[in-house]
Design an enzyme around this catalytic site. Sequence first.
Site: not given
Ligand SMILES: Cc1ncc(COP(=O)(O)O)c(C=O)c1O
Length: 386
Positions: A179, A207, A238
Amino acid sequence: MTGRAPSFAAQLAELESQGLLRTRRVVASAPATRIEVDGVQRTAFCSNDYLGLAQHPALIDAATTALREFGVGGTASHLISGHHASHARLEARLQAYLGRPCLVFSSGYAANTGALPALADAGDVLFCDALIHASLIDGARLSRARIERFAHNDMADLRHRLGSVSARRKLIVVDGVYSMDGDLAPLPDLLELAERHDAWLYVDDAHAFGVLGAGGRGTPAYFGLDSSRIIQLCTFGKAAGVAGAALCAEAEVVAWLVQRARSYVYSTAMPPALAAALDASLGLFADEDGRQRLAANIERFRKGCDSLPWTLLPSITPIQPLVVGDVVRVMAIAQALWEQGIWVPAIRPPTVPAGSARLRVSLSAAHTSDDVDLLIRALRRCAREC
Ligand SMILES: Cc1ncc(COP(=O)(O)O)c(C=O)c1O
């Protein structure tokens, strides 16, 4: 306040003095590339709405119809009375799309912190890439499993650790797309190691879902992989433009998560209207137009960064990080961009390792080529003047 406990005010002041205090900006318009934020208009390169679906009329219509019919709240957890027909329909659509059973959670954070402790316990080992998302780290810590952190995307390190540790159950834990770096996990190599060492492969595809692979099915599809060992997390906040997440895995894994993922069992279900909006969103995923516009924006941006003095990390994804290094400098550049009408977030430690503070540009299919050119011109000006 009296007493001996260290004061939070002192800790906040320390963060501020280090340039690490985080603040929030208030967005007062609909999600778009041009938004009203803190009372001014800005062109935004900071959202995860990669396909520009958060405002799509089909999603809004589906949510509105469901809101009128079913109301606002999720009202109970799934195992009590919160499991609504719209959740069941969404899971069925996901299963048809991804080819395996799926379990819907109210967020990606909830899915990761619920699933890892359900899948791994004392006597098990989690082999975690050094750069996995914070929600995976938290999930790993909540499990009672031993945690082995291997160097980022370093297959030799992982191979060594897999070979030198014995465990009842082994799980390799990675992000499909990282991310803060935008790079991909080498899934074919990871799967080969998982097979050799009889491990599960947990892929956080937050992502990649909607972005990579045929129909946006994520990194397993991008690499042409189909394996019962893969547990894929897809998030919906996203590219899908809504909120929530789903874990996609073999039927026995999903059945076990229904029993033991505490964030699933002990939390109110996602509101049915959001599930209905997601159903509509998935209906749009098959259309390749958005992904093609996104790919064109990514290519245009990367070409335009040629002469910048900062390191543009290799990335084929909407996440395009420009590593500046120093915290004070990255904040000055982000502020200079802001003053030119552009919002790009500066990412600082502890989110990224010390010394690698960066501008994290997020591109969307909703950006026009003029938006991308505006950003490139502003970055070049910062390179000359900041
Ligand atoms: C790689 C990754 N996993 C999990 C999440 C968490 O997802 P959520 O925003 O649906 O809680 C994010 C979000 O920022 C993320 O970037």
